[in-house]
Motif scaffolding. Structure first.
Motif, PDB file in Angstrom:
ATOM      1  N   MET A 129      41.439  35.379  25.006  1.00  0.00           N
ATOM      2  CA  MET A 129      41.842  34.336  24.084  1.00  0.00           C
ATOM      3  C   MET A 129      41.924  34.911  22.677  1.00  0.00           C
ATOM      4  N   GLN A 130      43.029  34.659  22.012  1.00  0.00           N
ATOM      5  CA  GLN A 130      43.223  35.136  20.651  1.00  0.00           C
ATOM      6  C   GLN A 130      43.323  33.933  19.714  1.00  0.00           C
ATOM      7  N   ILE A 131      42.879  34.141  18.524  1.00  0.00           N
ATOM      8  CA  ILE A 131      42.946  33.103  17.507  1.00  0.00           C
ATOM      9  C   ILE A 131      44.141  33.420  16.611  1.00  0.00           C
ATOM     10  N   GLN A 132      45.129  32.564  16.583  1.00  0.00           N
ATOM     11  CA  GLN A 132      46.306  32.757  15.746  1.00  0.00           C
ATOM     12  C   GLN A 132      46.447  31.551  14.833  1.00  0.00           C
ATOM     13  N   ARG A 133      46.500  31.841  13.563  1.00  0.00           N
ATOM     14  CA  ARG A 133      46.639  30.744  12.626  1.00  0.00           C
ATOM     15  C   ARG A 133      47.746  31.066  11.639  1.00  0.00           C
ATOM     16  N   ILE A 134      47.379  31.311  10.457  1.00  0.00           N
ATOM     17  CA  ILE A 134      48.315  31.430   9.351  1.00  0.00           C
ATOM     18  C   ILE A 134      49.077  32.749   9.365  1.00  0.00           C
ATOM     19  N   GLN A 135      48.531  33.783  10.021  1.00  0.00           N
ATOM     20  CA  GLN A 135      49.196  35.084   9.959  1.00  0.00           C
ATOM     21  C   GLN A 135      50.567  35.065  10.630  1.00  0.00           C
ATOM     22  N   THR A 136      50.769  34.221  11.615  1.00  0.00           N
ATOM     23  CA  THR A 136      52.084  34.112  12.241  1.00  0.00           C
ATOM     24  C   THR A 136      53.096  33.571  11.246  1.00  0.00           C
ATOM     25  N   LEU A 137      52.702  32.561  10.504  1.00  0.00           N
ATOM     26  CA  LEU A 137      53.580  31.997   9.489  1.00  0.00           C
ATOM     27  C   LEU A 137      53.850  33.012   8.377  1.00  0.00           C
ATOM     28  N   LEU A 138      52.824  33.750   7.965  1.00  0.00           N
ATOM     29  CA  LEU A 138      53.004  34.758   6.928  1.00  0.00           C
ATOM     30  C   LEU A 138      53.961  35.859   7.377  1.00  0.00           C
ATOM     31  N   LEU A 139      53.830  36.285   8.626  1.00  0.00           N
ATOM     32  CA  LEU A 139      54.740  37.311   9.139  1.00  0.00           C
ATOM     33  C   LEU A 139      56.168  36.789   9.244  1.00  0.00           C
ATOM     34  N   LEU A 140      56.336  35.536   9.624  1.00  0.00           N
ATOM     35  CA  LEU A 140      57.670  34.948   9.713  1.00  0.00           C
ATOM     36  C   LEU A 140      58.328  34.859   8.335  1.00  0.00           C
ATOM     37  N   ILE A 141      57.567  34.488   7.335  1.00  0.00           N
ATOM     38  CA  ILE A 141      58.100  34.438   5.977  1.00  0.00           C
ATOM     39  C   ILE A 141      58.443  35.848   5.491  1.00  0.00           C
ATOM     40  N   ALA A 142      57.625  36.835   5.841  1.00  0.00           N
ATOM     41  CA  ALA A 142      57.911  38.221   5.463  1.00  0.00           C
ATOM     42  C   ALA A 142      59.203  38.707   6.114  1.00  0.00           C
ATOM     43  N   VAL A 143      59.451  38.313   7.362  1.00  0.00           N
ATOM     44  CA  VAL A 143      60.710  38.675   8.027  1.00  0.00           C
ATOM     45  C   VAL A 143      61.890  38.057   7.282  1.00  0.00           C
ATOM     46  N   ALA A 144      61.767  36.796   6.918  1.00  0.00           N
ATOM     47  CA  ALA A 144      62.843  36.123   6.187  1.00  0.00           C
ATOM     48  C   ALA A 144      63.089  36.801   4.838  1.00  0.00           C
ATOM     49  N   LEU A 145      62.023  37.175   4.143  1.00  0.00           N
ATOM     50  CA  LEU A 145      62.179  37.850   2.853  1.00  0.00           C
ATOM     51  C   LEU A 145      62.848  39.216   3.002  1.00  0.00           C
ATOM     52  N   MET A 146      62.518  39.928   4.071  1.00  0.00           N
ATOM     53  CA  MET A 146      63.156  41.233   4.297  1.00  0.00           C
ATOM     54  C   MET A 146      64.640  41.069   4.610  1.00  0.00           C
ATOM     55  N   CYS A 147      64.994  40.028   5.347  1.00  0.00           N
ATOM     56  CA  CYS A 147      66.410  39.774   5.633  1.00  0.00           C
ATOM     57  C   CYS A 147      67.170  39.399   4.363  1.00  0.00           C
ATOM     58  N   ILE A 148      66.549  38.600   3.523  1.00  0.00           N
ATOM     59  CA  ILE A 148      67.183  38.234   2.251  1.00  0.00           C
ATOM     60  C   ILE A 148      67.280  39.451   1.341  1.00  0.00           C
ATOM     61  N   PHE A 149      66.264  40.325   1.361  1.00  0.00           N
ATOM     62  CA  PHE A 149      66.281  41.540   0.548  1.00  0.00           C
ATOM     63  C   PHE A 149      67.462  42.428   0.905  1.00  0.00           C
ATOM     64  N   CYS A 150      67.809  42.470   2.178  1.00  0.00           N
ATOM     65  CA  CYS A 150      68.948  43.296   2.599  1.00  0.00           C
ATOM     66  C   CYS A 150      70.277  42.748   2.090  1.00  0.00           C
ATOM     67  N   LEU A 151      70.306  41.496   1.662  1.00  0.00           N
ATOM     68  CA  LEU A 151      71.550  40.869   1.207  1.00  0.00           C
ATOM     69  C   LEU A 151      71.636  40.701  -0.303  1.00  0.00           C
ATOM     70  N   THR A 152      70.559  40.922  -1.028  1.00  0.00           N
ATOM     71  CA  THR A 152      70.569  40.722  -2.480  1.00  0.00           C
ATOM     72  C   THR A 152      70.565  42.053  -3.213  1.00  0.00           C
ATOM     73  N   PRO A 153      71.086  42.073  -4.423  1.00  0.00           N
ATOM     74  CA  PRO A 153      71.064  43.325  -5.195  1.00  0.00           C
ATOM     75  C   PRO A 153      69.651  43.632  -5.684  1.00  0.00           C
ATOM     76  N   PHE A 154      69.311  44.910  -5.694  1.00  0.00           N
ATOM     77  CA  PHE A 154      67.997  45.304  -6.188  1.00  0.00           C
ATOM     78  C   PHE A 154      68.094  46.130  -7.460  1.00  0.00           C
TER      79      PHE A 154
END
Length: 139
Positions: free
Chosen positions: A1-26
Motif C-alpha cells: 500500500m502506498q500513500i499518494q497525495r499532493i505529489q501526484t498533483l505537483l508532478l502533473l502541474i510540472a508536466v504542464a509547465l514543461m509543455c508550456i515551456f517548450c512553446l514559449t520564448p525563453f
C-alpha cells in the motif's frame, strides 16, 4: 500500500509547465539593425529533446506510485535534468547568442517553477516513505 497525495498533483502541474515551456520564448535576441526576435526552445533542438524527455519522465513518474523507491529515484533524475536544462538555457543564451537576454517572466520562470514543484513532490514522497516505515515498525 502506498500513500499518494499532493505529489501526484505537483508532478502533473510540472508536466504542464514543461509543455508550456517548450512553446514559449525563453530569450530575446537583438539583431544589428535593431529588430528583436524571440528565442524558442524549438530553435535549439538539443534543449527541445531534453525538455520533452523531462516532461515524459515526470508524466511516467505519476504512474509509478506502486514502487515508491523507483518513483523517488525517477523524480530525483528529473530534478537533476531540470537543473541541467536551466543551466543549459543560460549557457545557450550567454555563449551561443551574443546580445540575447533571458526573458525572466516567460519561459525561465516556467522552468524554475517546474523544478520547485518537482522538489516539493520529492519531499512529499520522502515523507510518505518515512510514514510507511513507521507503520511497518508498529506491526
Amino acid at each position: 500500500m502506498q500513500i499518494q497525495r499532493i505529489q501526484t498533483l505537483l508532478l502533473l502541474i510540472a508536466v504542464a509547465l514543461m509543455c508550456i515551456f517548450c512553446l514559449t520564448p525563453f530569450a530575446q535576441s537583438t539583431a544589428v539593425d535593431g529588430t528583436a526576435t524571440s528565442v524558442f526552445v524549438k530553435d535549439t533542438p538539443v534543449l527541445l529533446i531534453v525538455n520533452v524527455c523531462i516532461a515524459v519522465l515526470l508524466l511516467l513518474n505519476i504512474f509509478m506510485y506502486r514502487n515508491l523507491r523507483r518513483q523517488m529515484t525517477l523524480t530525483l533524475v528529473s530534478i537533476l535534468l531540470l537543473a541541467g536544462s536551466a543551466v543549459a538555457c543560460g549557457f545557450v543564451v550567454t555563449v551561443g547568442m551574443p546580445g540575447a537576454q533571458l526573458i525572466w517572466t516567460g519561459g525561465v520562470l516556467l522552468l524554475v517553477a517546474a523544478l520547485i514543484l518537482a522538489v516539493f513532490a520529492y519531499r512529499g514522497m520522502r515523507s510518505d516513505k518515512r510514514k510507511l516505515a513507521s507503520y511497518d515498525r508498529l506491526r
